[in-house]
Design a protein around this motif. Structure first.
Motif, PDB file in Angstrom:
ATOM      1  N   SER A   1      48.120 -12.969 -32.094  1.00 53.38           N
ATOM      2  CA  SER A   1      49.475 -13.391 -32.460  1.00 53.38           C
ATOM      3  C   SER A   1      49.466 -14.837 -32.940  1.00 53.38           C
ATOM      4  CB  SER A   1      50.407 -13.248 -31.248  1.00 53.38           C
ATOM      5  OG  SER A   1      51.625 -13.909 -31.480  1.00 53.38           O
TER       6      SER A   1
ATOM      7  N   ARG B   1      57.465 -11.731 -26.195  1.00 51.56           N
ATOM      8  CA  ARG B   1      57.093 -10.540 -26.952  1.00 51.56           C
ATOM      9  C   ARG B   1      56.613  -9.382 -26.067  1.00 51.56           C
ATOM     10  NH1 ARG B   1      51.890  -9.648 -27.579  1.00 51.56           N
ATOM     11  NH2 ARG B   1      52.098  -8.660 -29.606  1.00 51.56           N
TER      12      ARG B   1
ATOM     13  N   GLU C   1      58.797  -6.829 -28.283  1.00 50.36           N
ATOM     14  CA  GLU C   1      58.070  -6.351 -29.461  1.00 50.36           C
ATOM     15  C   GLU C   1      57.811  -4.844 -29.372  1.00 50.36           C
ATOM     16  OE1 GLU C   1      57.478  -7.667 -32.198  1.00 50.36           O
ATOM     17  OE2 GLU C   1      56.073  -6.211 -33.056  1.00 50.36           O
ATOM     18  N   GLU C   2      57.542  -4.353 -28.161  1.00 48.90           N
ATOM     19  CA  GLU C   2      57.324  -2.902 -27.967  1.00 48.90           C
ATOM     20  C   GLU C   2      58.610  -2.138 -28.287  1.00 48.90           C
ATOM     21  OE1 GLU C   2      54.481  -1.490 -27.042  1.00 48.90           O
ATOM     22  OE2 GLU C   2      53.343  -2.877 -25.761  1.00 48.90           O
TER      23      GLU C   2
ATOM     24  N   ARG D   1      61.075  -3.196 -30.273  1.00 43.11           N
ATOM     25  CA  ARG D   1      61.389  -3.338 -31.696  1.00 43.11           C
ATOM     26  C   ARG D   1      60.546  -2.404 -32.564  1.00 43.11           C
ATOM     27  NH1 ARG D   1      59.673  -5.102 -36.127  1.00 43.11           N
ATOM     28  NH2 ARG D   1      57.655  -5.646 -35.206  1.00 43.11           N
ATOM     29  N   SER D   2      59.261  -2.316 -32.229  1.00 43.08           N
ATOM     30  CA  SER D   2      58.350  -1.506 -33.048  1.00 43.08           C
ATOM     31  C   SER D   2      58.365  -0.028 -32.683  1.00 43.08           C
ATOM     32  CB  SER D   2      56.920  -2.054 -32.908  1.00 43.08           C
ATOM     33  OG  SER D   2      56.481  -1.939 -31.564  1.00 43.08           O
TER      34      SER D   2
ATOM     35  N   SER E   1      62.191 -10.309 -21.239  1.00 44.53           N
ATOM     36  CA  SER E   1      61.713  -9.537 -22.390  1.00 44.53           C
ATOM     37  C   SER E   1      62.034  -8.051 -22.248  1.00 44.53           C
ATOM     38  CB  SER E   1      60.199  -9.740 -22.552  1.00 44.53           C
ATOM     39  OG  SER E   1      59.716  -9.097 -23.692  1.00 44.53           O
TER      40      SER E   1
ATOM     41  N   GLN F   1      65.314  -6.167 -27.237  1.00 42.81           N
ATOM     42  CA  GLN F   1      64.282  -5.960 -28.259  1.00 42.81           C
ATOM     43  C   GLN F   1      64.194  -7.147 -29.216  1.00 42.81           C
ATOM     44  OE1 GLN F   1      65.096  -2.614 -30.786  1.00 42.81           O
ATOM     45  NE2 GLN F   1      67.236  -3.167 -31.099  1.00 42.81           N
ATOM     46  N   ASN F   2      64.963  -8.190 -28.917  1.00 41.66           N
ATOM     47  CA  ASN F   2      64.953  -9.400 -29.737  1.00 41.66           C
ATOM     48  C   ASN F   2      64.170 -10.500 -29.017  1.00 41.66           C
ATOM     49  OD1 ASN F   2      65.737 -11.957 -30.914  1.00 41.66           O
ATOM     50  ND2 ASN F   2      67.350 -10.841 -31.987  1.00 41.66           N
ATOM     51  N   GLN F   3      63.059 -10.934 -29.622  1.00 42.03           N
ATOM     52  CA  GLN F   3      62.207 -11.927 -28.977  1.00 42.03           C
ATOM     53  C   GLN F   3      62.916 -13.268 -28.793  1.00 42.03           C
ATOM     54  OE1 GLN F   3      58.141 -12.271 -30.352  1.00 42.03           O
ATOM     55  NE2 GLN F   3      58.160 -10.206 -31.205  1.00 42.03           N
TER      56      GLN F   3
END
Length: 239
Positions: A18, A69, A73-74, A76-77, A152, A156-158
């Motif tokens: 990252s 994240r 991030e999990e 979001r993706s 987190s 879903q927004n970092q």
């Protein structure tokens, strides 16, 4: 535990891929070096106490960037679906991600280790307070990351995860400092607030003292926020 360590290794590896993680590494290395140099001159005691105390404030800004994240991030993706349908419990997922982030945080302390070697080449430091100081940083880093893991897991927004973590950390440091000195709270409440004040709990480590009550504070805090993260994750299974 094998699944937990597998997730931890996966998380640690992904952190090193990252770009944000390298920004955090660079900022922490530069910041801790500048802080060290400010107290590194002739006549000063050969110790890392001032550096460790100041680095704690640097951590309030940088540690949320590591943890933001973990779950956001999990979510979001969409990869969280794969993770949650695998034969792994929510506790193992949360613990694995926290351990991976903690591994990255320990790597973050390498510049401080190098600065300690620089100090040893120029003076004869007392290694006891330095060792306990590093231990205190790992405890406080573990607590910060547990708070970040919980934050987190809620979004879903970092960026939102970063802000939630930062606000909780500021409340436990700056907020508790002022509340402990307020006049509108009773002495009983001021004692509770003073106990919750993070800086008050880590001070003994920098003096070379390992107080079991301080260790309990950090372990219970880490357990509490990881428990909250597990509960948040469980609640998302039913939505």
């Amino acid at each position: 535990m094998r699944q937990t360590f597998t997730i931890a290794r996966r998380e640690l590896t992904s952190l090193f891929f990252s770009p944000v993680a390298y920004l955090v590494l660079g900022a922490f290395g530069l910041g801790s070096t500048l802080i060290f140099l400010m107290s590194f001159y002739s006549g000063e005691p050969a110790q890392m106490r001032a550096t460790f105390s100041a680095v704690i404030w640097l951590m309030i800004l940088l540690v949320p960037a590591i943890s933001m994240r973990l779950f956001a991030e999990e979510f979001r993706s969409g990869t969280i679906e794969t993770l949650m349908t695998s034969p792994i419990s929510d506790t193992q997922i949360v613990l694995g991600k926290w351990l991976g982030a903690l591994g990255f945080f320990i790597a973050l302390l390498i510049p401080l280790s190098i600065l300690t070697i620089v100090l040893a080449f120029n003076a004869r430091p007392d290694w006891g307070p330095i060792f306990t100081g590093f231990l205190g940083l790992i405890f406080i880093g573990g607590l910060y990351l547990a708070i970040g893991t919980f934050a987190s897991a809620t979004t879903q927004n970092q960026i939102i995860a970063f802000i939630i973590t930062g606000l909780i950390l500021l409340m436990l440091s700056v907020g508790m400092f002022f509340l402990a000195r307020s006049t509108f709270l009773s002495s009983w409440w001021r004692e509770i607030v003073s106990y919750l004040w993070i800086d008050n709990q880590v001070a003994d480590f920098n003096k070379g003292v390992i107080d079991s009550s301080k260790v309990v504070y950090f372990l219970s805090g880490i357990g509490f926020f990881l428990f909250l993260a597990v509960k948040v994750l469980e609640s998302k299974r039913w939505r």
